[in-house]
Motif scaffolding. Structure first.
Motif, PDB file in Angstrom:
ATOM      1  N   MET A  25      23.817  22.919 109.271  1.00  9.85           N
ATOM      2  CA  MET A  25      22.908  24.135 109.553  1.00  9.85           C
ATOM      3  C   MET A  25      21.917  23.828 108.799  1.00  9.85           C
ATOM      4  O   MET A  25      20.644  24.089 109.044  1.00  9.85           O
ATOM      5  CB  MET A  25      23.795  25.461 109.096  1.00  9.85           C
ATOM      6  N   MET A  26      21.879  23.397 107.367  1.00 13.21           N
ATOM      7  CA  MET A  26      20.578  23.263 106.383  1.00 13.21           C
ATOM      8  C   MET A  26      19.928  22.242 106.929  1.00 13.21           C
ATOM      9  O   MET A  26      18.740  22.532 106.999  1.00 13.21           O
ATOM     10  CB  MET A  26      21.331  23.055 105.035  1.00 13.21           C
ATOM     11  N   SER A  27      20.368  21.237 107.577  1.00 18.33           N
ATOM     12  CA  SER A  27      19.699  20.179 108.171  1.00 18.33           C
ATOM     13  C   SER A  27      18.560  20.566 109.285  1.00 18.33           C
ATOM     14  O   SER A  27      17.564  19.928 109.585  1.00 18.33           O
ATOM     15  CB  SER A  27      20.336  19.111 108.520  1.00 18.33           C
ATOM     16  N   LEU A  28      19.266  21.943 110.078  1.00 16.41           N
ATOM     17  CA  LEU A  28      18.710  22.258 111.067  1.00 16.41           C
ATOM     18  C   LEU A  28      17.511  23.230 110.715  1.00 16.41           C
ATOM     19  O   LEU A  28      16.482  23.610 111.545  1.00 16.41           O
ATOM     20  CB  LEU A  28      19.401  22.993 112.165  1.00 16.41           C
ATOM     21  N   GLY A  29      17.578  23.540 109.601  1.00 19.95           N
ATOM     22  CA  GLY A  29      16.352  24.336 108.910  1.00 19.95           C
ATOM     23  C   GLY A  29      16.778  25.781 108.880  1.00 19.95           C
ATOM     24  O   GLY A  29      16.223  26.957 108.522  1.00 19.95           O
ATOM     25  N   VAL A  30      18.322  26.102 108.964  1.00 21.02           N
ATOM     26  CA  VAL A  30      18.789  27.310 108.574  1.00 21.02           C
ATOM     27  C   VAL A  30      18.518  27.976 107.340  1.00 21.02           C
ATOM     28  O   VAL A  30      18.872  26.956 106.435  1.00 21.02           O
ATOM     29  CB  VAL A  30      20.408  27.498 109.052  1.00 21.02           C
ATOM     30  N   GLU A  31      18.077  29.095 107.055  1.00 30.39           N
ATOM     31  CA  GLU A  31      17.716  29.560 105.671  1.00 30.39           C
ATOM     32  C   GLU A  31      18.742  30.064 104.736  1.00 30.39           C
ATOM     33  O   GLU A  31      18.826  30.084 103.732  1.00 30.39           O
ATOM     34  CB  GLU A  31      16.597  30.433 105.759  1.00 30.39           C
ATOM     35  N   VAL A  32      19.580  31.106 105.834  1.00 34.88           N
ATOM     36  CA  VAL A  32      20.726  31.566 105.176  1.00 34.88           C
ATOM     37  C   VAL A  32      22.053  31.649 106.010  1.00 34.88           C
ATOM     38  O   VAL A  32      22.082  31.340 106.975  1.00 34.88           O
ATOM     39  CB  VAL A  32      20.545  33.314 105.201  1.00 34.88           C
ATOM     40  N   ILE A  33      23.250  31.258 105.200  1.00 34.42           N
ATOM     41  CA  ILE A  33      24.478  31.044 106.012  1.00 34.42           C
ATOM     42  C   ILE A  33      25.453  32.239 105.256  1.00 34.42           C
ATOM     43  O   ILE A  33      25.830  32.265 104.205  1.00 34.42           O
ATOM     44  CB  ILE A  33      25.047  29.848 105.814  1.00 34.42           C
ATOM     45  N   ARG A  34      25.765  33.212 106.166  1.00 33.86           N
ATOM     46  CA  ARG A  34      26.782  34.288 105.846  1.00 33.86           C
ATOM     47  C   ARG A  34      28.089  33.909 106.182  1.00 33.86           C
ATOM     48  O   ARG A  34      28.492  33.581 107.507  1.00 33.86           O
ATOM     49  CB  ARG A  34      26.349  35.606 106.291  1.00 33.86           C
ATOM     50  N   LEU A  35      29.106  33.619 105.226  1.00 31.28           N
ATOM     51  CA  LEU A  35      30.478  33.505 105.639  1.00 31.28           C
ATOM     52  C   LEU A  35      31.351  34.766 105.539  1.00 31.28           C
ATOM     53  O   LEU A  35      31.231  35.482 104.324  1.00 31.28           O
ATOM     54  CB  LEU A  35      31.192  32.483 104.498  1.00 31.28           C
ATOM     55  N   GLN A  36      32.078  35.130 106.447  1.00 32.37           N
ATOM     56  CA  GLN A  36      32.937  36.505 106.511  1.00 32.37           C
ATOM     57  C   GLN A  36      34.448  35.842 106.596  1.00 32.37           C
ATOM     58  O   GLN A  36      34.586  35.211 107.564  1.00 32.37           O
ATOM     59  CB  GLN A  36      32.629  37.267 107.448  1.00 32.37           C
ATOM     60  N   ASP A  37      35.290  36.174 105.796  1.00 30.89           N
ATOM     61  CA  ASP A  37      36.633  35.802 105.754  1.00 30.89           C
ATOM     62  C   ASP A  37      37.270  36.777 106.908  1.00 30.89           C
ATOM     63  O   ASP A  37      37.283  37.866 107.297  1.00 30.89           O
ATOM     64  CB  ASP A  37      37.285  36.348 104.583  1.00 30.89           C
ATOM     65  N   SER A  83      25.635  33.304 110.846  1.00 34.72           N
ATOM     66  CA  SER A  83      26.790  34.231 110.311  1.00 34.72           C
ATOM     67  C   SER A  83      28.293  33.526 110.900  1.00 34.72           C
ATOM     68  O   SER A  83      28.279  33.197 112.077  1.00 34.72           O
ATOM     69  CB  SER A  83      26.708  35.647 111.187  1.00 34.72           C
ATOM     70  N   SER A  84      28.940  33.246 110.102  1.00 34.56           N
ATOM     71  CA  SER A  84      30.171  32.575 110.551  1.00 34.56           C
ATOM     72  C   SER A  84      31.496  33.225 109.955  1.00 34.56           C
ATOM     73  O   SER A  84      31.418  33.568 108.901  1.00 34.56           O
ATOM     74  CB  SER A  84      30.177  31.071 109.926  1.00 34.56           C
ATOM     75  N   ILE A  85      32.434  33.404 110.998  1.00 35.50           N
ATOM     76  CA  ILE A  85      33.742  33.613 110.538  1.00 35.50           C
ATOM     77  C   ILE A  85      34.553  32.377 110.038  1.00 35.50           C
ATOM     78  O   ILE A  85      34.826  31.483 110.582  1.00 35.50           O
ATOM     79  CB  ILE A  85      34.621  34.419 111.997  1.00 35.50           C
ATOM     80  N   VAL A  86      35.119  32.634 108.976  1.00 34.77           N
ATOM     81  CA  VAL A  86      35.919  31.427 108.037  1.00 34.77           C
ATOM     82  C   VAL A  86      37.571  31.790 108.374  1.00 34.77           C
ATOM     83  O   VAL A  86      37.971  33.051 107.903  1.00 34.77           O
ATOM     84  CB  VAL A  86      35.543  31.512 106.826  1.00 34.77           C
ATOM     85  N   GLY A  87      38.074  30.750 108.925  1.00 36.85           N
ATOM     86  CA  GLY A  87      39.821  30.965 108.910  1.00 36.85           C
ATOM     87  C   GLY A  87      40.376  29.758 109.056  1.00 36.85           C
ATOM     88  O   GLY A  87      39.439  28.672 108.722  1.00 36.85           O
ATOM     89  N   ASN A  88      41.707  29.634 109.330  1.00 37.48           N
ATOM     90  CA  ASN A  88      42.431  28.250 109.204  1.00 37.48           C
ATOM     91  C   ASN A  88      41.555  27.128 110.355  1.00 37.48           C
ATOM     92  O   ASN A  88      41.640  26.167 110.040  1.00 37.48           O
ATOM     93  CB  ASN A  88      43.765  28.379 109.608  1.00 37.48           C
ATOM     94  N   PHE A  89      41.049  27.874 111.358  1.00 39.73           N
ATOM     95  CA  PHE A  89      40.388  27.005 112.359  1.00 39.73           C
ATOM     96  C   PHE A  89      39.362  26.267 112.109  1.00 39.73           C
ATOM     97  O   PHE A  89      38.991  25.377 112.679  1.00 39.73           O
ATOM     98  CB  PHE A  89      40.075  27.927 113.548  1.00 39.73           C
TER      99      PHE A  89
END
Length: 255
Positions: A224-236, A206-212
């Motif tokens: 993350m995909m290369s590490l084998g993470v199956e789902v990535i959730r992006l939150q504004d 789970s990731s917070i997405v901002g200017n940073f």
């Protein structure tokens, strides 16, 4: 016998909703004991055919304790606002009471628990909690920034840990230092994710997405995909439901 809640009328509590299937359930410390003592009464009082078919999911703040000081942490903000401190508040509920609550959840038909905090893996009895969840065949989903070593991953996998959500927002060490006050957090977390994936744990991020971090988002997802993470959730970041104050305000444009 604990005193039962004086519940408001159902029309006030639920309005026109015909079905409710989840509930936020916070009992990280003994301050929440009156609620936790009455959770089964609270649910049974409202398990009516015309209102609820049963609670299926519980969001549980396992503990307010945390090893991180994340800049955007809403729980830290709540502790500072309500109690005037960023530290964890009050003693934890006894393990015996937690086991009873989880048994009640099972008997009431709960199927899934979101485990968060604070940092749930810092709870002194978290291994016993997982064992109890497994005993009652309750599905659970820890949300964490905990850095696992290989032996810990093997131990939790043996207890039954099947899935986990990692909170991670950047691969830039300078941004990590700003957000988490730890420049070495990124390589340590990536190694921890690899341990979990290799052990057969289903990992989401789970990731917070901002200017940073918006400019690194493509590389972040690929890593993350290369590490084998199956789902990535992006939150504004702009849609987070809490308010900044004090020292946070100067970082608002950055975030």
């Amino acid at each position: 016998m604990p005193t039962k809640f004086r519940l408001p009328k159902r029309k006030i509590y639920f309005g026109k909703f015909r079905e409710i299937t989840s509930i936020f359930f916070f009992f990280p410390s003994s301050r929440w004991t009156p609620f936790s003592e009455n959770i089964s009464y609270f649910l049974r009082a409202h398990l009516k055919k015309d209102r609820m078919r049963g609670i299926k999911r519980i969001h549980w703040d396992v503990t307010a304790n945390c090893q991180m000081q994340c800049l955007y942490c809403s729980k830290r903000f709540i502790r500072e606002t309500l109690f005037g401190t960023s530290e964890a508040i009050g003693p934890l509920l006894p393990l015996d009471r937690i086991k009873i609550i989880l048994e009640e959840a099972h008997l009431l038909g709960v199927e899934y628990l979101d485990l968060t905090g604070g940092e749930p893996f810092l709870h002194p009895h978290f291994r016993e909690i997982i064992a109890t969840l497994e005993k009652y065949n309750l599905k659970y989903y820890p949300v964490t920034k905990y850095i696992f070593n290989l032996s810990e991953v093997k131990e939790y996998r043996a207890l039954g840990l099947k899935e986990i959500m990692i909170s991670l927002d950047t691969l830039n060490p300078l941004v990590a230092d700003l957000l988490y006050n730890d420049k070495r957090f990124i390589p340590k977390m990536c190694k921890s994710i690899s341990f979990l994936v290799n052990a057969g744990v289903h990992v989401s991020v789970s990731s917070i997405v901002g200017n940073f971090n918006i400019t690194e988002l493509y590389d972040f997802i690929n890593t993350m995909m290369s590490l084998g993470v199956e789902v990535i959730r992006l939150q504004d970041f702009a849609n987070l439901i809490f308010t900044f104050r004090g020292e946070y305000n100067k970082f608002r444009k950055i975030l």
